[in-house]
Design a protein around this motif. Structure first.
Motif, PDB file in Angstrom:
ATOM      1  N   LEU B 452       0.828  -1.214   0.000  1.00 18.62           N
ATOM      2  CA  LEU B 452       0.000   0.000   0.000  1.00 18.62           C
ATOM      3  C   LEU B 452       0.859   1.258   0.000  1.00 18.62           C
ATOM      4  O   LEU B 452       0.573   2.235  -0.687  1.00 18.62           O
ATOM      5  CB  LEU B 452      -0.895   0.030   1.243  1.00 18.62           C
ATOM      6  CG  LEU B 452      -2.304  -0.533   1.093  1.00 18.62           C
ATOM      7  CD1 LEU B 452      -3.103  -0.254   2.358  1.00 18.62           C
ATOM      8  CD2 LEU B 452      -2.998   0.091  -0.102  1.00 18.62           C
ATOM      9  N   PRO B 455       3.065   2.318  -3.512  1.00 20.04           N
ATOM     10  CA  PRO B 455       2.311   3.019  -4.562  1.00 20.04           C
ATOM     11  C   PRO B 455       1.908   4.422  -4.129  1.00 20.04           C
ATOM     12  O   PRO B 455       1.928   5.362  -4.936  1.00 20.04           O
ATOM     13  CB  PRO B 455       1.073   2.131  -4.747  1.00 20.04           C
ATOM     14  CG  PRO B 455       1.506   0.789  -4.310  1.00 20.04           C
ATOM     15  CD  PRO B 455       2.467   1.019  -3.194  1.00 20.04           C
ATOM     16  N   GLU B 456       1.553   4.572  -2.869  1.00 14.24           N
ATOM     17  CA  GLU B 456       1.163   5.890  -2.383  1.00 14.24           C
ATOM     18  C   GLU B 456       2.336   6.865  -2.489  1.00 14.24           C
ATOM     19  O   GLU B 456       2.187   8.007  -2.929  1.00 14.24           O
ATOM     20  CB  GLU B 456       0.689   5.765  -0.940  1.00 14.24           C
ATOM     21  CG  GLU B 456      -0.067   6.957  -0.419  1.00 14.24           C
ATOM     22  CD  GLU B 456       0.819   7.959   0.260  1.00 14.24           C
ATOM     23  OE1 GLU B 456       0.380   9.101   0.445  1.00 14.24           O
ATOM     24  OE2 GLU B 456       1.980   7.617   0.619  1.00 14.24           O
ATOM     25  N   ALA B 458       4.863   6.548  -4.531  1.00  7.65           N
ATOM     26  CA  ALA B 458       5.109   6.777  -5.958  1.00  7.65           C
ATOM     27  C   ALA B 458       4.137   7.822  -6.499  1.00  7.65           C
ATOM     28  O   ALA B 458       4.498   8.640  -7.350  1.00  7.65           O
ATOM     29  CB  ALA B 458       4.969   5.473  -6.729  1.00  7.65           C
ATOM     30  N   GLY B 459       2.892   7.794  -5.976  1.00 10.26           N
ATOM     31  CA  GLY B 459       1.886   8.724  -6.440  1.00 10.26           C
ATOM     32  C   GLY B 459       2.252  10.160  -6.157  1.00 10.26           C
ATOM     33  O   GLY B 459       1.791  11.079  -6.843  1.00 10.26           O
ATOM     34  N   CYS B 461       5.268  11.330  -6.353  1.00  8.93           N
ATOM     35  CA  CYS B 461       6.453  11.714  -7.128  1.00  8.93           C
ATOM     36  C   CYS B 461       6.016  12.471  -8.379  1.00  8.93           C
ATOM     37  O   CYS B 461       5.021  12.141  -9.012  1.00  8.93           O
ATOM     38  CB  CYS B 461       7.240  10.466  -7.513  1.00  8.93           C
ATOM     39  SG  CYS B 461       8.753  10.840  -8.404  1.00  8.93           S
ATOM     40  N   SER B 462       6.795  13.487  -8.729  1.00  7.39           N
ATOM     41  CA  SER B 462       6.418  14.315  -9.874  1.00  7.39           C
ATOM     42  C   SER B 462       6.692  13.602 -11.194  1.00  7.39           C
ATOM     43  O   SER B 462       6.255  14.046 -12.239  1.00  7.39           O
ATOM     44  CB  SER B 462       7.185  15.632  -9.827  1.00  7.39           C
ATOM     45  OG  SER B 462       8.562  15.377 -10.004  1.00  7.39           O
ATOM     46  N   VAL B 463       7.468  12.499 -11.114  1.00 10.66           N
ATOM     47  CA  VAL B 463       7.799  11.753 -12.331  1.00 10.66           C
ATOM     48  C   VAL B 463       6.927  10.496 -12.364  1.00 10.66           C
ATOM     49  O   VAL B 463       6.764   9.845 -11.328  1.00 10.66           O
ATOM     50  CB  VAL B 463       9.298  11.363 -12.312  1.00 10.66           C
ATOM     51  CG1 VAL B 463       9.658  10.576 -13.555  1.00 10.66           C
ATOM     52  CG2 VAL B 463      10.162  12.601 -12.182  1.00 10.66           C
ATOM     53  N   PRO B 464       6.350  10.179 -13.519  1.00  9.59           N
ATOM     54  CA  PRO B 464       5.542   8.962 -13.608  1.00  9.59           C
ATOM     55  C   PRO B 464       6.316   7.744 -13.097  1.00  9.59           C
ATOM     56  O   PRO B 464       7.445   7.512 -13.533  1.00  9.59           O
ATOM     57  CB  PRO B 464       5.254   8.832 -15.106  1.00  9.59           C
ATOM     58  CG  PRO B 464       5.379  10.196 -15.635  1.00  9.59           C
ATOM     59  CD  PRO B 464       6.404  10.897 -14.784  1.00  9.59           C
ATOM     60  N   THR B 465       5.704   7.044 -12.196  1.00  7.90           N
ATOM     61  CA  THR B 465       6.419   5.969 -11.511  1.00  7.90           C
ATOM     62  C   THR B 465       5.612   4.679 -11.577  1.00  7.90           C
ATOM     63  O   THR B 465       4.434   4.664 -11.240  1.00  7.90           O
ATOM     64  CB  THR B 465       6.657   6.356 -10.045  1.00  7.90           C
ATOM     65  OG1 THR B 465       7.359   7.585 -10.006  1.00  7.90           O
ATOM     66  CG2 THR B 465       7.477   5.297  -9.331  1.00  7.90           C
ATOM     67  N   VAL B 467       5.091   0.981 -10.188  1.00  3.68           N
ATOM     68  CA  VAL B 467       5.429   0.248  -8.963  1.00  3.68           C
ATOM     69  C   VAL B 467       4.990  -1.200  -9.103  1.00  3.68           C
ATOM     70  O   VAL B 467       3.877  -1.479  -9.541  1.00  3.68           O
ATOM     71  CB  VAL B 467       4.718   0.855  -7.738  1.00  3.68           C
ATOM     72  CG1 VAL B 467       5.232   0.200  -6.464  1.00  3.68           C
ATOM     73  CG2 VAL B 467       4.927   2.345  -7.677  1.00  3.68           C
ATOM     74  N   ARG B 502      10.718   8.867 -16.188  1.00  6.70           N
ATOM     75  CA  ARG B 502      10.096   7.606 -15.824  1.00  6.70           C
ATOM     76  C   ARG B 502      10.878   6.992 -14.671  1.00  6.70           C
ATOM     77  O   ARG B 502      12.095   7.060 -14.635  1.00  6.70           O
ATOM     78  CB  ARG B 502      10.161   6.664 -17.037  1.00  6.70           C
ATOM     79  CG  ARG B 502       9.138   5.561 -17.074  1.00  6.70           C
ATOM     80  CD  ARG B 502       7.757   6.099 -17.431  1.00  6.70           C
ATOM     81  NE  ARG B 502       6.743   5.129 -17.046  1.00  6.70           N
ATOM     82  CZ  ARG B 502       6.355   4.128 -17.816  1.00  6.70           C
ATOM     83  NH1 ARG B 502       6.865   3.991 -19.023  1.00  6.70           N
ATOM     84  NH2 ARG B 502       5.448   3.265 -17.394  1.00  6.70           N
TER      85      ARG B 502
END
Lengths: 221, 578
Positions: B452, B455-456, B458-459, B461-465, B467, B502
């Motif tokens: 959980l 991903p949160e 990563a969400g 982060c300003s760069v598409p991530t 997970v 990315r």
């Protein structure tokens, strides 16, 4: 929506007594009947076994584990076949958590705790979940929409469509959206169709499924 | 000189040519061995004595040359058995070049006194024609004509000499018989040579006393026996040197911390003594015991037995072990010193190693405890904030809202507006407090684990991530928190520096370790320098026994790979001594 002659019956579960009392006052001020107010998820389940209610307002983080007792309680309520409205309150706005909560089924809401200081928001959320609708906290939606994506489909939306999308994600019905944005229902329906098409989502009669689909899309990257 | 002596001897008195050759060869053998002994022996004395032998061997062959020189021949005649005395001393100081025991010193003392008496007797009493010397010139030092006394001293000196030679030979033979196989293999030449020589000497002395012409055969054997003495001396010493070279091998073998069984085995091989036993000091029982725990037999400490024990202790005097070895090895103290040094070194190495390992384990544990304590404190503060300040502020906001509503109801919109503004401030404060509490300890991590929380993270982060979390169930709290902070720090760096478009996060566990990679397609060139947050994360990773690898070639993005053990690492300490 609650019938004005038969008030909604609600049970509250939160381990913080001050908040519990505050929520009770806010709801009662709005004409909602608070049948019980308890401090743990287990007590809540006990109350639900004995008393028929329309909705439950509960904190996610409660004793004994102070982790996700509220969500576990929601899942047990749904597993028992009950379709009462369940509004979960959380101190933190966490999209991943909201998705899990919404995944439990319709008539579910996820709201930041500090919304209890906005009586209309809280009351409307309780009424929405009690009538089988979905509620997602605007801050969660804001975070989801703000996520960076590769090949971002949101960027293909117009400014207006984006506002409509955010309200869709929060669980608003087309009527609700029209009201919030001061638009005609037909206009909203057109926007919704356009949004769903641009995002590659299927139109659905089931309102909750629409919320889930939008949230899931926003959750992707 | 020996040759000129030979030629000047009247033809009928000349010995056989082969005997003469042999006779001349003896000093050559000694001279050669002196050179070798000088090079390889610990002491200079054997070489010196061998040279002295060469000098003292000459008089026997040059009587014919100097017989007419009155002032010289008595001196030469008085020293003409000096070579025998020197030979005896050489045997006694074998192999270390010093006189070790009282017996040896007595023998040398008696020989010296007897030689002095003999020299005096020759100088003061000898007349030309007495004994072996066919001398013609009168003895200028002669003070009295006492032919009976002179003859008695002359014969007595030889008898004492033979007696001493026999005593030395017997003693050597005894020592040799009590010795172990390793010592005998080389040293047997010496007593044999000495015995042969002493026997022939006896025979010669008897024939001399009887004034009979000595047997040619006996004389030849005697020469060979004498010549073999320096040879066996040098051979014995070089054998001991080989042993020392083997100690070096022993050091090499055991430097890495050999186990006890291997020690006894290597020692036996080094010392060429299968009877070697190593008894290790058992601190608990207060006894020396062998590798299998059997205590040392009582009789082994007996100083009179064929075995001798060598105690080995640490520099601080803590006993380490007893080495029971053949007594003959005590002849070679340097060898035993080397062996005990090797043992001490090996034990010390093992001890140090296990000490370092223990200390390291302590440090690792305490590092982990510090991190754990820090996490616990963060969790506690977050919980206190959540249950305390945050709840109170929320309920305060709620009450303010009611106040504002009531004020509006009672027609006091100005107050209501003011309270509404306060509520906005309060909400801002709440938001800040929420972020602070989240940063202290992500409640989502505690509630939902990595699947959980990552991903949160990563969400945000300003760069598409992208997970991928492939972790069944929950991991130890410390591991989850460490992984979370690694990802948080890595993403913060991506946000700030990488220029990436990315990011890929991959977490997977196989039940034994969590493998976590954070990869971006940015500029690369990141380094684990002080000052960057990654160093702090590295500390954390290492504190929980994990590893962190940073690959960041310029232009090829950055990949951080972290491995965190999920189970307590098996302590792979190698077996140690002591």
């Amino acid at each position: 929506m609650g019938d004005s002659t038969t008030p909604l019956r609600v049970v509250i579960a939160d381990d913080a007594m001050l908040l519990r009392e505050g929520i009770q006052k806010v709801l009662e001020d709005a004409g909602i009947e608070v049948v019980a107010s308890v401090g743990t998820a287990d007590e809540l389940l006990g109350v639900l076994d004995e008393t028929p209610v329309d909705a439950a307002v509960l904190d996610i983080r409660m004793p004994p584990g102070h982790s996700d007792e509220g969500v576990v309680a929601l899942e047990r309520i749904r597993a028992g076949g009950s379709t009462i409205g369940v509004l979960l309150l959380s101190m933190y706005a966490t999209p991943e958590y909201a998705l899990r909560v919404m995944g439990a089924g319709s008539g579910t809401g996820y709201l930041l705790k500090e919304r209890v200081a906005q009586p209309q928001t809280l009351v409307r959320a309780v009424e929405t979940v009690a009538s089988g609708g979905s509620v997602v906290d605007p801050e969660v939606v804001e975070q989801l929409v703000g996520r960076s994506r590769v090949d971002d489909p949101i960027s293909r939306l117009t400014e207006r469509e984006r506002s409509v999308l955010e309200l869709m994600a929060q669980g608003y019905s087309n009527g609700g959206i029209a009201q919030s944005l001061f638009l005609g229902l037909k206009t909203v329906e057109t926007h919704v169709r356009s949004i769903l098409q641009k995002l590659g989502l299927e139109e659905s009669r089931d309102h909750h499924r629409r919320v889930l689909a939008v949230l899931a899309l926003l959750g992707e990257r | 000189m020996a040759i000129s002596g030979y030629w000047s001897t009247p033809a009928e008195a000349r010995p056989e040519t082969s005997y003469a050759t042999l006779h001349a060869l003896v000093p050559l053998v000694f001279a050669a061995c002196a050179g070798v002994a000088w090079a390889i022996s610990e002491s200079r004395w054997p070489a010196r004595l061998m040279v002295a032998f060469v000098v003292l061997w000459i008089p026997q062959s040059i009587y014919a040359v100097i017989g007419g020189v009155g002032w010289l021949w008595p001196v030469v005649r008085g020293l003409d058995l000096g070579w025998a005395v020197v030979t005896g001393i050489i045997v006694l100081i074998y192999p270390r070049g010093v006189l070790r025991e009282r017996f040896d010193r007595w023998v040398v003392g008696i020989a010296a006194v007897a030689s002095a008496v003999n020299l005096l007797a020759v100088l003061l009493l000898a007349a030309p024609g007495d004994g072996v010397c066919a001398c013609s010139a009168p003895n200028p030092y002669r003070v009295a004509a006492l032919p009976e006394l002179f003859a008695a001293i002359d014969v007595g000196y030889r008898i004492i000499g033979v007696g001493l030679a026999l005593a030395i030979a017997v003693r050597l033979l005894f020592r040799w018989m009590r010795g172990s196989v390793p010592a005998r293999t080389v040293a047997f030449l010496m007593p044999l040579a000495l015995l042969a020589w002493a026997t022939t000497l006896t025979a010669q002395a008897v024939s001399y006393a009887a004034e009979a012409r000595s047997d040619q055969m006996l004389a030849t054997i005697s020469l060979i026996a004498i010549a073999s003495i320096p040879v066996s001396f040098v051979a014995g010493v070089s054998h001991a040197r080989n042993m020392r070279a083997r100690v070096a091998d022993l050091m090499r073998i055991t430097r890495e911390g050999a186990d006890r069984g291997l020690w006894a085995e290597s020692l036996a091989r080094t010392l060429r003594d299968a009877s070697v036993r190593v008894y290790w000091w058992d601190e608990e029982r207060g006894v020396y015991a062998d590798a299998s725990g059997t205590p040392i037999p009582k009789g082994d400490a007996d100083p009179r037995g064929s075995q001798s024990v060598l105690p080995v202790a640490s520099p601080l005097g803590v006993p380490i072990a007893l080495i029971r070895h053949d007594r003959v090895l005590t002849d070679n103290m340097r060898l035993l010193d080397g062996v005990s040094s090797a043992l001490r070194l090996s034990v010390d190495n093992g001890r140090l190693r296990s000490e370092i390992e223990r200390t390291l384990a302590h440090v690792r544990e305490s590092r982990q405890r510090i991190v754990e304590a820090g996490d616990a404190a963060r969790r506690r503060i977050e919980r206190d904030l959540h249950d305390g300040a945050q709840q109170q502020l929320v309920s305060l906001a709620m009450r303010l809202r009611r106040t504002s509503d009531q004020a509006r109801d009672r027609g006091m919109p100005a107050i209501a507006d003011e309270v509404d503004a306060e509520i906005l401030l309060l909400n801002a404060a709440l938001k800040e407090l929420r972020e602070l509490a989240q940063g202290l300890h992500p409640s989502l991590l505690a509630q939902g684990g990595l699947s959980l929380a990552l991903p949160e993270l990563a969400g945000r982060c300003s760069v598409p991530t992208e997970v991928r979390v492939d972790v069944a169930g929950r991991l130890p709290e410390l591991v989850e928190a460490t992984a979370y902070f690694v990802v948080a720090e890595a993403l913060a760096n991506v946000d700030k520096h990488a220029g990436a478009t990315r990011v890929w996060i991959d977490a997977s566990s196989d039940g034994r370790e969590l493998r976590l990679t954070v990869r971006d397609n940015g500029a690369g060139g990141a380094r684990l320098d002080a000052g960057t947050g990654i160093v702090g994360v590295l500390d954390r990773v290492e504190a929980v026994g994990g590893t962190l690898e940073l690959v960041s070639e310029s232009g090829h993005g950055t990949t951080i790979t972290v491995r965190l053990p999920l189970v307590d690492g098996v302590d792979g300490a190698p077996p140690t001594l002591g």
